[in-house]
Design a protein around this motif. Structure first.
Motif, PDB file in Angstrom:
ATOM      1  N   LEU A 114       0.033   3.759  69.541  1.00  0.00           N
ATOM      2  CA  LEU A 114       1.441   4.085  69.291  1.00  0.00           C
ATOM      3  C   LEU A 114       1.573   5.425  68.578  1.00  0.00           C
ATOM      4  N   ALA A 115       0.682   5.694  67.647  1.00  0.00           N
ATOM      5  CA  ALA A 115       0.725   6.962  66.916  1.00  0.00           C
ATOM      6  C   ALA A 115       0.531   8.134  67.872  1.00  0.00           C
ATOM      7  N   VAL A 116      -0.394   8.001  68.820  1.00  0.00           N
ATOM      8  CA  VAL A 116      -0.607   9.060  69.813  1.00  0.00           C
ATOM      9  C   VAL A 116       0.650   9.247  70.650  1.00  0.00           C
ATOM     10  N   GLN A 117       1.267   8.136  71.104  1.00  0.00           N
ATOM     11  CA  GLN A 117       2.485   8.222  71.910  1.00  0.00           C
ATOM     12  C   GLN A 117       3.625   8.878  71.138  1.00  0.00           C
ATOM     13  N   ALA A 118       3.680   8.623  69.846  1.00  0.00           N
ATOM     14  CA  ALA A 118       4.775   9.149  69.023  1.00  0.00           C
ATOM     15  C   ALA A 118       4.470  10.531  68.461  1.00  0.00           C
ATOM     16  N   GLY A 119       3.247  10.998  68.631  1.00  0.00           N
ATOM     17  CA  GLY A 119       2.870  12.283  68.064  1.00  0.00           C
ATOM     18  C   GLY A 119       2.781  12.236  66.538  1.00  0.00           C
ATOM     19  N   LYS A 120       2.419  11.110  66.015  1.00  0.00           N
ATOM     20  CA  LYS A 120       2.294  10.918  64.563  1.00  0.00           C
ATOM     21  C   LYS A 120       0.827  10.741  64.198  1.00  0.00           C
ATOM     22  N   ALA A 121       0.549  10.904  62.926  1.00  0.00           N
ATOM     23  CA  ALA A 121      -0.819  10.708  62.454  1.00  0.00           C
ATOM     24  C   ALA A 121      -1.195   9.236  62.482  1.00  0.00           C
ATOM     25  N   ARG A 122      -0.223   8.377  62.189  1.00  0.00           N
ATOM     26  CA  ARG A 122      -0.492   6.942  62.187  1.00  0.00           C
ATOM     27  C   ARG A 122       0.809   6.158  62.302  1.00  0.00           C
ATOM     28  N   VAL A 123       0.686   4.919  62.706  1.00  0.00           N
ATOM     29  CA  VAL A 123       1.794   3.966  62.710  1.00  0.00           C
ATOM     30  C   VAL A 123       1.342   2.800  61.835  1.00  0.00           C
ATOM     31  N   PRO A 124       2.099   2.481  60.795  1.00  0.00           N
ATOM     32  CA  PRO A 124       1.678   1.387  59.908  1.00  0.00           C
ATOM     33  C   PRO A 124       1.651   0.041  60.632  1.00  0.00           C
ATOM     34  N   HIS A 125       0.566  -0.695  60.414  1.00  0.00           N
ATOM     35  CA  HIS A 125       0.478  -2.014  61.065  1.00  0.00           C
ATOM     36  C   HIS A 125       1.546  -2.960  60.527  1.00  0.00           C
ATOM     37  N   THR A 126       2.025  -2.731  59.303  1.00  0.00           N
ATOM     38  CA  THR A 126       3.092  -3.583  58.770  1.00  0.00           C
ATOM     39  C   THR A 126       4.377  -3.415  59.577  1.00  0.00           C
ATOM     40  N   LEU A 127       4.627  -2.203  60.067  1.00  0.00           N
ATOM     41  CA  LEU A 127       5.816  -1.975  60.894  1.00  0.00           C
ATOM     42  C   LEU A 127       5.715  -2.763  62.194  1.00  0.00           C
ATOM     43  N   VAL A 128       4.540  -2.776  62.783  1.00  0.00           N
ATOM     44  CA  VAL A 128       4.336  -3.530  64.023  1.00  0.00           C
ATOM     45  C   VAL A 128       4.574  -5.019  63.774  1.00  0.00           C
ATOM     46  N   LEU A 129       4.035  -5.535  62.679  1.00  0.00           N
ATOM     47  CA  LEU A 129       4.221  -6.956  62.379  1.00  0.00           C
ATOM     48  C   LEU A 129       5.680  -7.293  62.106  1.00  0.00           C
ATOM     49  N   ARG A 130       6.394  -6.407  61.417  1.00  0.00           N
ATOM     50  CA  ARG A 130       7.822  -6.650  61.168  1.00  0.00           C
ATOM     51  C   ARG A 130       8.603  -6.684  62.477  1.00  0.00           C
ATOM     52  N   LYS A 131       8.271  -5.785  63.394  1.00  0.00           N
ATOM     53  CA  LYS A 131       8.968  -5.749  64.684  1.00  0.00           C
ATOM     54  C   LYS A 131       8.626  -6.980  65.529  1.00  0.00           C
ATOM     55  N   LEU A 132       7.401  -7.466  65.411  1.00  0.00           N
ATOM     56  CA  LEU A 132       7.053  -8.707  66.113  1.00  0.00           C
ATOM     57  C   LEU A 132       7.892  -9.869  65.603  1.00  0.00           C
ATOM     58  N   ILE A 133       8.089  -9.937  64.294  1.00  0.00           N
ATOM     59  CA  ILE A 133       8.915 -11.002  63.715  1.00  0.00           C
ATOM     60  C   ILE A 133      10.366 -10.856  64.169  1.00  0.00           C
ATOM     61  N   ASP A 134      10.871  -9.613  64.203  1.00  0.00           N
ATOM     62  CA  ASP A 134      12.234  -9.389  64.707  1.00  0.00           C
ATOM     63  C   ASP A 134      12.370  -9.881  66.148  1.00  0.00           C
ATOM     64  N   GLU A 135      11.392  -9.567  66.976  1.00  0.00           N
ATOM     65  CA  GLU A 135      11.427  -9.991  68.375  1.00  0.00           C
ATOM     66  C   GLU A 135      11.359 -11.509  68.500  1.00  0.00           C
ATOM     67  N   LEU A 136      10.586 -12.132  67.646  1.00  0.00           N
ATOM     68  CA  LEU A 136      10.488 -13.588  67.654  1.00  0.00           C
ATOM     69  C   LEU A 136      11.857 -14.211  67.412  1.00  0.00           C
TER      70      LEU A 136
END
Length: 102
Positions: free
Chosen positions: A60-82
């Motif tokens: 995701l970081a490569v796709q976004a052109g960022k140095a990193r994407v926090p794994h906590t953000l991914v987990l929060r979005k998974l919970i939102d989707e749930l």
């Protein structure tokens, strides 16, 4: 104690008692506090699951052109989707129920 004293005490006790014509109103309970501060959640992942999560975040970081994407953000979005996707909720429920029944 004199008769006058006894009569005065009886009158005082009687005045403190509830009258039969008044309603019994219990005090209202205090309002329930709603949690507004973030809640810390921690869990243990298998090494493979953690590597997969970190690799996903790196992609995701490569796709976004960022140095990193926090794994906590991914987990929060998974919970939102749930919460917002009934089909996902059903699939996860089936997986969880199958695991806890074993």
């Amino acid at each position: 104690m004199s008769a006058k004293d006894l009569a005065a005490r009886a009158a005082a006790v009687g005045s403190r008692r509830q009258r039969p014509d008044t309603k019994d109103e219990s005090p209202t309970p205090p309002p329930v506090k709603v949690r507004t501060d973030p809640v810390r959640l921690s869990t243990d992942l298998s090494p493979n699951a953690y590597r997969d999560l970190i690799a996903y975040c790196a992609d995701l970081a490569v796709q976004a052109g960022k140095a990193r994407v926090p794994h906590t953000l991914v987990l929060r979005k998974l919970i939102d989707e749930l919460q917002s996707d009934p089909a996902l909720r059903e699939r996860i429920a089936a997986l969880v129920l199958a695991e806890i029944r074993n």
